[in-house]
Write a protein that holds these residues in place. Structure first.
Motif, PDB file in Angstrom:
ATOM      1  N   GLN A  29      21.727   5.374  -1.431  1.00  0.00           N
ATOM      2  CA  GLN A  29      22.488   4.121  -1.810  1.00  0.00           C
ATOM      3  C   GLN A  29      21.824   3.144  -1.063  1.00  0.00           C
ATOM      4  N   THR A  30      20.907   3.188  -0.215  1.00  0.00           N
ATOM      5  CA  THR A  30      20.410   1.916   0.506  1.00  0.00           C
ATOM      6  C   THR A  30      19.206   1.184  -0.562  1.00  0.00           C
ATOM      7  N   SER A  31      19.000  -0.069  -0.310  1.00  0.00           N
ATOM      8  CA  SER A  31      18.181  -0.749  -1.335  1.00  0.00           C
ATOM      9  C   SER A  31      16.563  -0.463  -0.728  1.00  0.00           C
ATOM     10  N   ILE A  32      16.024  -0.850  -1.798  1.00  0.00           N
ATOM     11  CA  ILE A  32      14.385  -0.858  -1.390  1.00  0.00           C
ATOM     12  C   ILE A  32      14.039  -1.933  -0.199  1.00  0.00           C
ATOM     13  N   GLU A  33      14.640  -3.005  -0.120  1.00  0.00           N
ATOM     14  CA  GLU A  33      14.346  -3.850   0.982  1.00  0.00           C
ATOM     15  C   GLU A  33      14.943  -3.241   2.161  1.00  0.00           C
ATOM     16  N   GLN A  34      16.172  -2.531   2.296  1.00  0.00           N
ATOM     17  CA  GLN A  34      16.684  -1.990   3.355  1.00  0.00           C
ATOM     18  C   GLN A  34      15.748  -0.613   3.675  1.00  0.00           C
ATOM     19  N   LYS A  35      15.244  -0.005   2.946  1.00  0.00           N
ATOM     20  CA  LYS A  35      14.205   0.999   3.317  1.00  0.00           C
ATOM     21  C   LYS A  35      12.880   0.379   3.908  1.00  0.00           C
ATOM     22  N   SER A  36      12.460  -0.846   3.389  1.00  0.00           N
ATOM     23  CA  SER A  36      11.237  -1.372   3.742  1.00  0.00           C
ATOM     24  C   SER A  36      11.371  -1.620   5.066  1.00  0.00           C
ATOM     25  N   VAL A  37      12.669  -2.659   5.412  1.00  0.00           N
ATOM     26  CA  VAL A  37      13.062  -3.096   6.844  1.00  0.00           C
ATOM     27  C   VAL A  37      13.070  -1.949   7.711  1.00  0.00           C
ATOM     28  N   MET A  81       2.550  -0.110   5.858  1.00  0.00           N
ATOM     29  CA  MET A  81       1.942   0.085   4.497  1.00  0.00           C
ATOM     30  C   MET A  81       2.858   0.701   3.304  1.00  0.00           C
ATOM     31  N   PHE A  82       3.595   1.795   3.770  1.00  0.00           N
ATOM     32  CA  PHE A  82       4.677   2.319   3.024  1.00  0.00           C
ATOM     33  C   PHE A  82       5.616   1.268   2.666  1.00  0.00           C
ATOM     34  N   ALA A  83       6.196   0.490   3.693  1.00  0.00           N
ATOM     35  CA  ALA A  83       6.824  -0.618   3.429  1.00  0.00           C
ATOM     36  C   ALA A  83       6.579  -1.609   2.157  1.00  0.00           C
ATOM     37  N   THR A  84       5.282  -2.060   2.477  1.00  0.00           N
ATOM     38  CA  THR A  84       4.552  -2.513   1.366  1.00  0.00           C
ATOM     39  C   THR A  84       4.760  -2.146  -0.087  1.00  0.00           C
ATOM     40  N   MET A  85       4.456  -0.920   0.161  1.00  0.00           N
ATOM     41  CA  MET A  85       4.392   0.083  -1.182  1.00  0.00           C
ATOM     42  C   MET A  85       5.759   0.097  -1.852  1.00  0.00           C
ATOM     43  N   LEU A  86       6.893   0.164  -0.933  1.00  0.00           N
ATOM     44  CA  LEU A  86       8.155   0.157  -1.751  1.00  0.00           C
ATOM     45  C   LEU A  86       8.455  -1.419  -2.133  1.00  0.00           C
ATOM     46  N   ARG A  87       7.941  -2.281  -1.675  1.00  0.00           N
ATOM     47  CA  ARG A  87       8.318  -3.805  -2.040  1.00  0.00           C
ATOM     48  C   ARG A  87       7.484  -3.867  -3.367  1.00  0.00           C
ATOM     49  N   GLU A  88       6.127  -3.422  -3.287  1.00  0.00           N
ATOM     50  CA  GLU A  88       5.719  -3.465  -4.521  1.00  0.00           C
ATOM     51  C   GLU A  88       5.873  -2.674  -5.773  1.00  0.00           C
ATOM     52  N   GLY A  89       6.290  -1.629  -5.207  1.00  0.00           N
ATOM     53  CA  GLY A  89       7.263  -0.891  -6.342  1.00  0.00           C
ATOM     54  C   GLY A  89       6.538  -0.069  -7.435  1.00  0.00           C
ATOM     55  N   SER A  90       5.370  -0.106  -7.825  1.00  0.00           N
ATOM     56  CA  SER A  90       4.759   0.724  -8.681  1.00  0.00           C
ATOM     57  C   SER A  90       4.435   2.064  -8.536  1.00  0.00           C
ATOM     58  N   TRP A  91       4.658   2.364  -7.256  1.00  0.00           N
ATOM     59  CA  TRP A  91       4.582   3.847  -7.076  1.00  0.00           C
ATOM     60  C   TRP A  91       5.332   4.673  -7.839  1.00  0.00           C
TER      61      TRP A  91
END
Lengths: 494, 494
Positions: A29-37, A81-91
């Protein structure tokens, strides 16, 4: 390998895994941004531990501070790097095939696919990378990025370092408002605790970095489960390096300097250590061996990670050197003390190597064996005889490459990474890295343990058929609200 | 299950697998265009077998000619789809990270990655799809496309059909000038031949479609190997369908007509057959059951695939119907003869279903069980209690979806495909299809058995570090001579 921490009981492990499952549901239930942070907060909290962390790790592993400083940077770099990958999103490999209601004989439905997390991941870290392949290392970072809770079994050889990193992760959990059990940490020195972790009902996947014995034991435990789960064990490699004739003739001294360094880097305690060298008999080879010997002679012994690894190195290197036809080229000029490893290179003929499987085994430490082949045919035979590898390397000039086509074709069939005119030690963390390879390098050659694609070990695809747009995950909605690369009706679009 | 063909001996299987390995090496030297032409030639040769093939398959499987005509089209369509995929080329997931020699503290190497074939693939086809999941079915087509040789064990229930398809493949091998053993065909009715195929040294991967018992046996054989290999078993599913209250109130008769058809399509002999229905008690549900009963009553029994499947259906359906609290809603009005299956739907309460694991098991045939739940909480509990599924479906109006958010969140966690307002029978062959799912639907939820991504089961990534441009595979060369989509320094480019 004993330490001061209490071994987790099977009951405790059962509870830990149930907590991980509950955290899994909350984490989704957490957002992509929350996981990146969250990932970035772990990196920052590790840095906030300061020099104390480096000192503790150095005490426990005998690794020098500069090396550990670099490894810490790699570890925090991976988390970011994985935070950046999450924000970029195409993974997530979003793909969309739109409907065609007029297709005959049957209408074509709207089908959309993306990757989704598997569930709780159990991580067994490595002794030789107390940061980058351990508590908050690549397996943990990629699994948390994938959306999976993580349970780490601390490596007994650096359990206090692991506790310190765990304290940093706990702070990040609180500051990022994450589910309390999204990351859990247990101690265990026995195979029993490993078995309980692998066989828990809730365990959805396993990541391991270490010895062949350990990696295969986990695979065996997993095969006893009622519900099969993926086990990714990365178990090391002898990383064959082929030196071709023209470059040996032209660059023997330079090559020798490069390889004396690579063989002994970190006292050879890397899974990418070049433990096997191959060349065709000739003056170039002898000149190379002469220089390599001088290089090795000049390198001083240093302490290995722990007594167990030192004992294994002594045993395995003595065993290898005692085989008929194996000749020491050179050892370090300085005697090894205590749990220091003695850098050593040895020589054997292709014929002898082919006849003796013991020589194919990894000697984990600052050791490498040169196989002197009588011709290209024998060299190819030697290369085909070794098992699956993380890496294989070819050193050659353009003339060499033109003259050895069959060799170049063979290389990708034995390894996950093929290097040209370089050393296998050092693994670039990037999209295209493959740190994996055919068995026994790993238990599943279809994945990598390093780089962004490491996340693919912890996910599975789900597709949605004729789902109303508003109910789709953001990654699959028509308007592409995440702005990610997607394969839409066979075209990549953003 | 006996037939007229001689069982392959273990020695013969050993030889077949060695031949496959030799063919693997030769096949890697063929071009993309040659492989595409080969796949298309197989499709054309299957068509050239004409009505004789359909008649033979109908004789062996009791499936009607129109159904087999459609399945043949799907099979040849799949072969051509993989040829198209090869020519389009981006399936290799080429990615390129270019060098940065000036990076500090260490220069960044040039690293390039693509997918490469695993080696010989052993395929065990399905009894219920004599073309599309058998000899030249999806597993074979995807493995040949990946670059892997294929060994098929003919399904004993349609061994003559399999021989005919094999004859077509042999013609295609000759006309396309392919290695003679790139495809091989063996017979076997025993578990021993399956074991020998899975445990042969050269076997690199296994594809299976069929029963849970069969799929798990192969996984077990594979776990006894020294060298682990991927086993992808697709083992069926009960495919839960949730009918929400508002749509039941508004569309009971239409929904019933749709589902009477889906439950009995092909006498229910599909792994995507809707074997479990869920709804919340209410007038809408009773009205739906009334219509569904009338629909089922009107559907005539028909012969099942073979006597073994019929016996299993009799046993499993009688067993399920004999459980306390299970009530028949309706059966076909016509008595079943010989090996015909009697279409049947039944009803049980949520409480009873939750307490009785036998009711969670697949009844392979024209059978479905409606679980009458007292409220949404119980419905969610029922859904969580079933194991991994190939598909799950929700039937609802916009009002329903707005009122049942927790349900919508749960659906992707239990299946590989989530459908909205449709029937799970019918699997679209496309990029985004996921025909897979958590265990026990399959042994590895990270892959799909249908669609272009089915190829990903048979490949592994390889990366090239600092490789001279001219020595790289075409897919990775700077000039992009294949003109394929590639991830270059984190941008998709063509």
């Amino acid at each position: 390998m004993a330490n001061n921490f209490k071994e987790a009981s099977v009951d405790e492990i059962t509870q830990v895994m149930q907590q991980a499952q509950t955290a899994f549901e909350a984490y989704q239930q957490t957002s992509i941004e929350q996981k990146s942070v969250f990932l970035e907060a772990i990196a920052a909290e590790i840095e906030a531990l300061g020099d104390g962390l480096l000192q503790k790790a150095s005490e426990e592993t005998n690794l020098p501070i500069p090396r550990l400083t670099g490894e810490r940077a790699r570890t925090t770099g991976q988390l970011r790097m994985f935070a950046t990958m999450l924000r970029e999103g195409s993974w997530v490999e979003a793909s969309i095939d739109t409907a065609n209601p007029d297709r005959a004989p049957l209408p074509k439905p709207d089908v959309r696919k993306m990757l989704t997390p598997l569930g709780p991941v159990v991580v067994f870290g490595a002794s030789n990378f107390p940061f980058a392949y351990s508590t908050a290392g690549g397996d943990t970072a990629s699994a948390l990025a994938a959306g999976c809770p993580v349970v780490v079994k601390a490596h007994p050889a650096h359990a206090e370092t692991s506790e310190m990193v765990y304290s940093a992760i706990k702070k990040a959990i609180v500051s990022s408002n994450m589910p309390g059990h999204i990351f859990q940490h247990v101690h265990g020195t026995s195979f029993e605790s490993g078995k309980a972790l692998v066989q828990a009902d809730e365990t959805a996947a396993v990541g391991f970095t270490g010895s062949t014995v350990g990696g295969l034991a986990l695979l065996q435990y997993s095969s006893q489960r009622k519900k099969p789960i993926p086990v990714f064990s990365e178990m090391g490699s002898i990383n064959p390096v082929v030196f071709l004739p023209d470059t040996l003739n032209k660059n023997a001294a330079d090559l020798a300097a490069q390889y004396a360094g690579s063989i002994t880097l970190g006292m050879g305690q890397f899974c990418t250590n070049p433990g096997l060298m191959l060349a065709i008999e000739g003056d170039g080879l002898y000149s190379f061996l002469d220089s390599l010997g001088k290089g090795i002679e000049a390198i001083k012994p240093a302490k290995m990670l722990h007594a167990g690894i030192h004992t294994a190195y002594q045993k395995k290197s003595h065993e290898a050197l005692a085989q008929d036809g194996v000749k020491v080229i050179q050892k370090s000029a300085v005697e090894a003390q205590d749990i220091e490893a003695l850098p050593t290179v040895a020589l054997v003929s292709g014929k002898t190597f082919l006849a003796n499987p013991l020589l194919h085994e990894e000697v984990f430490g600052p050791y490498s064996l040169m196989v002197n082949c009588k011709d290209e045919q024998e060299l190819l035979k030697v290369l085909k005889s070794v098992s699956g590898q993380l890496t294989t390397t070819v050193m050659g000039t353009d003339e060499d490459f033109a003259a050895h086509k069959a060799l170049l074709q063979l290389l990708p069939s034995i390894a996950g990474r093929v290097l040209f005119n370089g050393v296998p030690t050092g693994v670039e963390v990037c999209h295209s890295m493959v740190h994996g390879g055919p068995f026994p390098a790993t238990t599943d050659s279809r994945f990598t343990a390093v780089g962004t694609n490491a996340v693919k070990r912890w996910v599975r695809p789900v597709c949605y058929q004729n789902c109303p747009d508003g109910l789709l995950p953001l990654a699959l909605q028509n308007a592409n609200p995440l702005g990610i690369w997607r394969l839409v009706d066979n075209e990549w679009k953003k």
